[in-house]
Scaffold this motif. Structure first.
Motif, PDB file in Angstrom:
ATOM      1  N   VAL A  22       0.852  -1.186   0.000  1.00  0.00           N
ATOM      2  CA  VAL A  22       0.000   0.000   0.000  1.00  0.00           C
ATOM      3  C   VAL A  22       0.887   1.235   0.000  1.00  0.00           C
ATOM      4  O   VAL A  22       2.054   1.202   0.422  1.00  0.00           O
ATOM      5  N   ASP A  23       0.318   2.362  -0.471  1.00  0.00           N
ATOM      6  CA  ASP A  23       1.071   3.616  -0.408  1.00  0.00           C
ATOM      7  C   ASP A  23       0.810   4.291   0.932  1.00  0.00           C
ATOM      8  O   ASP A  23       0.118   3.729   1.797  1.00  0.00           O
ATOM      9  N   GLN A  25      -1.089   6.583   1.746  1.00  0.00           N
ATOM     10  CA  GLN A  25      -2.493   6.908   1.966  1.00  0.00           C
ATOM     11  C   GLN A  25      -3.337   5.653   2.195  1.00  0.00           C
ATOM     12  O   GLN A  25      -4.557   5.746   2.357  1.00  0.00           O
ATOM     13  N   ARG A  27      -3.694   3.243  -0.005  1.00  0.00           N
ATOM     14  CA  ARG A  27      -4.216   2.709  -1.264  1.00  0.00           C
ATOM     15  C   ARG A  27      -3.378   1.510  -1.708  1.00  0.00           C
ATOM     16  O   ARG A  27      -2.155   1.541  -1.649  1.00  0.00           O
ATOM     17  N   ARG A  28      -4.061   0.480  -2.178  1.00  0.00           N
ATOM     18  CA  ARG A  28      -3.387  -0.759  -2.550  1.00  0.00           C
ATOM     19  C   ARG A  28      -2.524  -0.563  -3.787  1.00  0.00           C
ATOM     20  O   ARG A  28      -2.912   0.131  -4.736  1.00  0.00           O
ATOM     21  N   ALA A 232      -4.532  -0.672   5.209  1.00  0.00           N
ATOM     22  CA  ALA A 232      -4.806   0.765   5.145  1.00  0.00           C
ATOM     23  C   ALA A 232      -4.922   1.354   6.542  1.00  0.00           C
ATOM     24  O   ALA A 232      -4.452   2.473   6.807  1.00  0.00           O
TER      25      ALA A 232
END
Length: 413
Positions: A22-23, A25, A27-28, A232
């Motif tokens: 994930v980043d 934020q 997000r995958r 997340a």
């Protein structure tokens, strides 16, 4: 943009895992993976690594601690939580989260269990920066009850409270044994349920049956399972990292330090040589000082036989002035008082005389002392022979000491 590989260890076999990147934020990035830890190691290249361990193996709690500082909090945690834990605290590892006032979130895990996870990760070539309970990824929303459901388990969090992992057969079990709604009785209740496809087939009808009693019911499908949602949660929030104290991960500085160890050793050797040289020079100077003091003492005894040497220069100058008849009777009291003060201060090496004034037979001293007790010792020493009366006029804290004023009155002052 930084990326994190979140690895969720299998609850039965810690050598197996699921993972997703994930980043920052949450997000995958790419598709989730599953398999042996050695396969996850390939996906970890160039990414920071966060490892989720089974929630049933980690106790999440909170406690009140009146201390500040990470090191002091870690030392105090075992004793603050001792009454909540039935196991021997010596066999447990304690980690602390970010304090909120005097309240400190904490995580407790069996020390051998944590060592076993780290051994499995090291064998696979994985060096994590964070290890935390998978429960830390549970959603948190004020005034909402949040559930992450699969077929047999419910990860629940009430508002922003502590998450709780439950083994359930039905939604009724989650309501009965899990945390309640974060509102008072009679106020609107909000439930958000995140379901895997399998959990939706099993629990969807029971969830819909709750809708009439709720202000809102939001059902969200997790087509790829709960891991992306947990990932997340831990990336965007600040979970309690179990890698604290003796298990703290090596920093980048540690890695950079290794090639410079030889140079640092040579520098340390150079410093030792310089210190030894300066020490020998200091010993030589001390010997010369001792010889000089002996010569001064011998000359003093020749000039003033039988006199006690306290301030040789002052004592000799005063005797010479007396012999020459140049001592002003008006100043004699000042000199006598000054001699008494010098004798008192000579026995107090930790007291500094900053200023003095003499007017109308009164001698005022401004001193810097480590504490009020030291000022009192000077006052008593001045008045010991009964010739003078000394009083402390002022004692004010200044930095690490006390600034004081002492006034002398009496014979000659």
């Amino acid at each position: 943009m930084t990326e994190t590989l979140v690895i969720r260890l299998d609850a039965v076999d810690s050598g197996q895992a699921a993972w997703v990147a994930v980043d920052d934020q949450g997000r995958r990035v790419g598709a989730p993976g599953r398999g042996a830890l050695a396969e996850a190691a390939a996906a970890a290249a160039g990414r920071s690594v966060t490892v989720l361990v089974p929630a049933v193996d980690v106790l999440l709690t909170r406690t009140e601690l009146p201390v500040r500082g990470a090191a002091r909090i870690l030392r105090a945690l075992p004793f603050a939580l001792e009454e909540q834990i039935a196991e021997d605290i010596e066999a447990l590892h304690f980690a602390a989260g970010r304090p909120s006032g005097s309240e400190v979130p904490a995580a407790v895990v069996d020390r051998e269990q944590l060592e076993g996870w780290l051994a499995d990760l090291a064998e696979a070539g994985i060096e994590p920066q964070v290890i935390c309970s998978e429960a830390e990824g549970c959603p948190a929303a004020p005034n909402h009850l949040n559930w992450l459901l699969d077929e047999r388990r419910c990860l629940a969090r009430s508002g922003t409270g502590l998450p709780l992992m439950l083994e359930i057969d039905s939604v009724d079990d989650a309501l009965r044994f899990g945390p309640g709604f974060p509102v008072e009785e009679g106020q609107p209740r909000h439930l958000t349920a995140y379901l895997t496809p399998e959990a939706r087939l099993k629990h969807n009808d029971a969830l819909e049956a709750l809708r009439p009693d709720l202000a809102t019911l939001e059902v969200r499908l997790l087509p790829d399972g709960v891991l992306p949602h947990l990932a997340a949660g831990v990336v965007t929030r600040e979970p309690i990292n179990l890698l604290q104290g003796q298990f703290a991960p090596r920093t980048q500085l540690d890695r950079l330090w290794k090639p410079w160890r030889a140079a640092a050793a040579l520098l340390a050797l150079f410093i030792v040589v310089v210190v030894v040289r300066d020490g020998l020079e200091l010993v030589h100077l001390q010997r010369e000082e001792a010889q000089l003091n002996e010569a001064i003492a011998a000359a003093f005894q020749q000039a003033l036989p039988g006199a006690r040497m306290e301030d040789p220069r002052f004592q000799v100058e005063r005797r010479l002035a007396a012999l020459r008849g140049t001592v002003d009777p008006g100043n004699q009291g000042f000199l006598d008082a000054l001699e008494t003060v010098g004798s008192a201060l000579g026995n107090s090496a930790n007291i500094r005389l900053d200023a003095l004034s003499y007017r109308a037979g009164v001698l005022d001293l401004k001193l810097m002392a480590p504490n009020v007790e030291a000022l009192e010792q000077v006052r008593q020493a001045v008045g010991r022979d009964g010739r003078y009366t000394a009083t402390i006029q002022q004692a004010d804290p200044r930095g690490d000491g006390v600034e004081g004023r002492i006034q002398l009155t009496g014979e000659g002052a």
